[in-house]
Scaffold this active site. Structure first.
Site, PDB file in Angstrom:
ATOM      1  CG  HIS A  18     -43.239  47.236  42.949  1.00 34.76           C
ATOM      2  ND1 HIS A  18     -43.083  46.334  41.930  1.00 34.76           N
ATOM      3  CD2 HIS A  18     -43.498  46.484  44.055  1.00 34.76           C
ATOM      4  CE1 HIS A  18     -43.240  45.108  42.375  1.00 34.76           C
ATOM      5  NE2 HIS A  18     -43.504  45.169  43.671  1.00 34.76           N
ATOM      6  CG  ASP A  31     -43.007  46.860  38.512  1.00 38.42           C
ATOM      7  OD1 ASP A  31     -42.928  45.620  38.569  1.00 38.42           O
ATOM      8  OD2 ASP A  31     -42.862  47.602  39.493  1.00 38.42           O
TER       9      ASP A  31
END
Ligand code: UDP
Length: 468
Positions: free
Chosen positions: A33, A125
Site C-alpha cells: 500500500h 487508503d
C-alpha cells in the site's frame, strides 16, 4: 499543435498555483500500500502540489528510506515498537489503528495546518474509511485511494450493497458482476469463499461503507486495462484511474530521479542480484516472488523448489527471512549453479532486466502491474485475497501469463509448475503471451505519459484542487 501549446501553458499556470496547496496522503501500513500511494504522491509533487505521506511510527522506524520529493510524517497505530508483528489478532490491530490513527491523524493535520502549509486535501487508503470522518471535521477535500484492481473493487462493492451473494463451493457455478467476465469460485477474492476469515472480508467490504461521501475515488489501474468496469464504476462516483504507479523511470521517464519506491521494509540484496543477472543470457531466467506478506506451506514450498529445478531454467527466487526455514538447505546448495535465493530484491530492476524471461508471482496487484508494465510473461500462483482474481485476468483477459492449477489439497504440484514455466519459456503459447506482454507494456506507458488517460486524470484532480 496550438491546442497542445495552450494546454502546456494551462498546466504551467496550474502548477504555479498548486505549490500553495498541500495534500496529505495516508496509506495502510504495509509495503503493497505504501508503494502505490508514495508513487502517486510523487506524481502530485511533479504537478506542483506540496505532498506529505503519513506512515505509522512503526513503519517509519523499520523502513529503509531514500530521500524523495515527498515529505514524510507519522501517525500512530498504537503499536509503535512492534507494528502488527506482535499483536494477538488482526481484529485487535485494526481497532487500535482506527482509534489511535484517528486521534493522531487529527494531531498531525493540526500540526501541519500550523506550519504555514495548511492541508487542503486528504488522500486516504480505501482500507481506512475512518480517515474520511477525520478529514470532514477539517472540511478537507477527500479522495479514497484504491490499491487493488477495479474489477476486485467492484466485486467488494457488490457484496457490500448486498448485490452479490457468496457462492457455494461448487465449481460449476459462476458469478456475474457488471464489467467483469463470468467468474468461477476459484477466481473470486479468497475472502468471499466459505470458511475464510470474516475480519478480512469486513475490512474489504467496509471500503464502501462511506465512499459516497468522498469527493474523489482514485484507483491504481489504467483505463485500457479495465475499460468496462472502470466505465461502470465511474457512473457511481467521481472515479479516476491514476496508474500504474511504478516509478516514472520504468514507464514514461517524465519525472527526474524517480527510480525506485524509496521506502523498503526489507533490505534488498541488490548487488548480488544484479551481478548474477548480468551474467545470464537474455530471457533465460525465471524470477520467483510471493511479495511481502504471503506465507507458503512447507509442502507447497517443496513442490515449488522441485518444479523450479525441473524447469531447467535459471532461477532467481526471493524467499523472505520469515519463510527461509521452509526451504531445505539441500535445495539451496544443489541450486547454486542454476539458481540464486535472496531474502529481498529490487523487484523493478529485476523485472526490467533483459535476462528475465518469466515471472512466477503470487499476483499481488503491485507485482501484477509491474510484470505487465515491464512486459514480463507471468506464471500465477495466487495465494489469497485479490490474487486469485488478478490471476484470472492475467491468464484470460490480458493473456500475459498462465495460472498454475492446484490439486485437491490446494497445492501446485512440481509437474504443473514445470509445465507452466516451459510453456512460457519454450512453448507456442509462450510466443503469443510474449506478444501480448509487449502490447500491455506500451499501453501502460501510454497511460501515464503526457496526455495519457492517467496523466489527464491526475491533471484534472490537481486542477480541481487548485481551483478551490
Ligand atoms: N517487492 C520488492 N522486492 C521483492 C519482492 C517484492 O521490491 O523481493 C515489491 C514489489 O515490487 C511490489 C511489492 O513489493 O511493489 C509487493 O506488492 P504486491 O502488491 O505485489 O504484494 P503484497 O506484498 O502486497 O502481497
Amino acid at each position: 499543435m496550438l491546442r497542445e501549446r495552450e494546454r502546456e501553458r494551462e498546466v504551467t499556470e496550474m502548477e504555479k498555483k498548486a505549490c500553495r496547496d498541500h495534500v496529505l496522503v495516508l496509506p495502510f501500513p504495509s509495503q503493497g500500500h505504501i508503494n502505490p500511494t508514495l508513487q502517486f504522491s510523487k506524481r502530485l509533487v511533479s504537478k506542483g502540489l506540496k505532498t506529505t505521506l503519513a506512515v505509522t511510527i512503526f513503519i517509519s522506524k523499520s523502513m529503509k528510506a531514500k530521500s524523495s520529493s515527498v515529505g514524510i510524517e507519522t501517525i500512530s497505530d498504537g503499536f509503535d515498537d512492534d507494528g502488527f508483528t506482535k499483536v494477538d489478532s488482526f481484529q485487535t490491530y485494526l481497532s487500535c489503528l482506527k482509534e489511535r490513527g484517528s486521534q493522531t491523524l487529527t494531531v498531525l493535520i493540526n500540526k501541519l495546518n500550523d506550519s504555514g502549509y495548511p492541508i487542503k486535501c486528504l488522500v486516504y487508503d480505501s482500507f481506512l474509511p475512518w480517515a474520511l470522518d477525520v478529514a470532514k471535521e477539517f472540511g478537507l477535500v477527500t479522495a479514497s485511494f484504491f490499491t487493488q484492481s477495479c474489477a476486485v473493487d467492484n466485486i467488494y462493492y457488490h457484496v457490500q450493497r448486498g448485490l452479490l451473494s457468496i457462492p457455494p463451493p461448487d465449481q460449476s457455478s459462476t458469478v456475474s458482476v457488471p464489467g467483469l467476465p463470468p467468474l468461477e469460485p476459484q477466481d473470486l477474492p479468497s475472502f468471499l469463499l466459505v470458511g475464510s476469515n470474516p475480519v478480512y472480508l469486513a475490512l474489504l467490504v467496509n471500503q464502501f461503507s462511506n465512499l459516497d461521501e468522498a469527493d474523489w475515488v482514485l484507483v491504481n489501474t489504467f483505463d485500457k486495462l479495465e475499460n468496462e468496469v472502470v466505465e461502470w464504476m465511474a457512473k457511481l462516483w467521481r472515479l479516476r484511474t491514476i496508474g500504474p504507479t511504478l516509478p516514472s523511470m520504468y514507464l514514461e521517464k517524465g519525472i527526474e530521479d524517480d527510480k525506485d519506491y524509496n521506502l523498503n521494509l526489507f533490505n534488498p540484496d541488490t548487488t548480488v542480484c544484479m551481478n548474477w543477472l548480468n551474467n545470464r543470457l537474455s530471457g533465460t531466467v525465471v524470477y520467483v516472488s510471493f511479495g511481502s506478506v504471503a506465507a507458503l506451506g512447507v509442502e507447497q514450498m517443496e513442490e515449488l523448489a522441485l518444479g523450479l529445478r525441473m524447469s531447467n531454467s535459471f532461477i532467481l527466487w526471493v524467499v523472505r527471512a520469515s519463510e527461509r526455514d521452509k526451504l531445505s538447505n539441500k535445495f539451496v546448495d544443489e541450486a547454486s549453479e542454476k539458481g540464486l535465493v535472496v531474502s529481498w530484491c529490487p523487484q523493478l530492476d529485476v523485472l526490467a532486466h533483459k535476462a528475465v524471461g518469466c515471472f512466477v508471482t503470487h499476483c499481488g496487484w503491485n507485482s501484477t502491474l509491474e510484470g505487465l508494465s515491464l512486459g514480463v510473461p507471468m506464471v500465477g500462483l495466487p495465494q489469497w485475497t485479490d490474487q486469485t482474481t488478478n490471476a484470472k485476468y492475467v491468464e484470460d483477459v490480458w493473456e500475459v501469463g498462465i495460472r498454475a492449477r492446484v490439486d485437491d489439497k490446494g497445492i501446485v504440484r512440481k509437474e504443473e509448475l514445470e509445465l507452466c514455466i516451459r510453456e512460457i519459456m519454450e512453448g507456442k503459447r509462450g510466443e503469443l503471451i510474449k506478444k501480448n506482454a509487449i502490447k500491455w507494456k506500451s499501453l501502460a506507458k501510454e497511460a501515464v505519459d503526457k496526455g495519457g488517460s492517467s496523466d489527464n486524470n491526475i491533471d484534472e484532480f490537481v486542477a480541481q484542487l487548485v481551483s478551490i
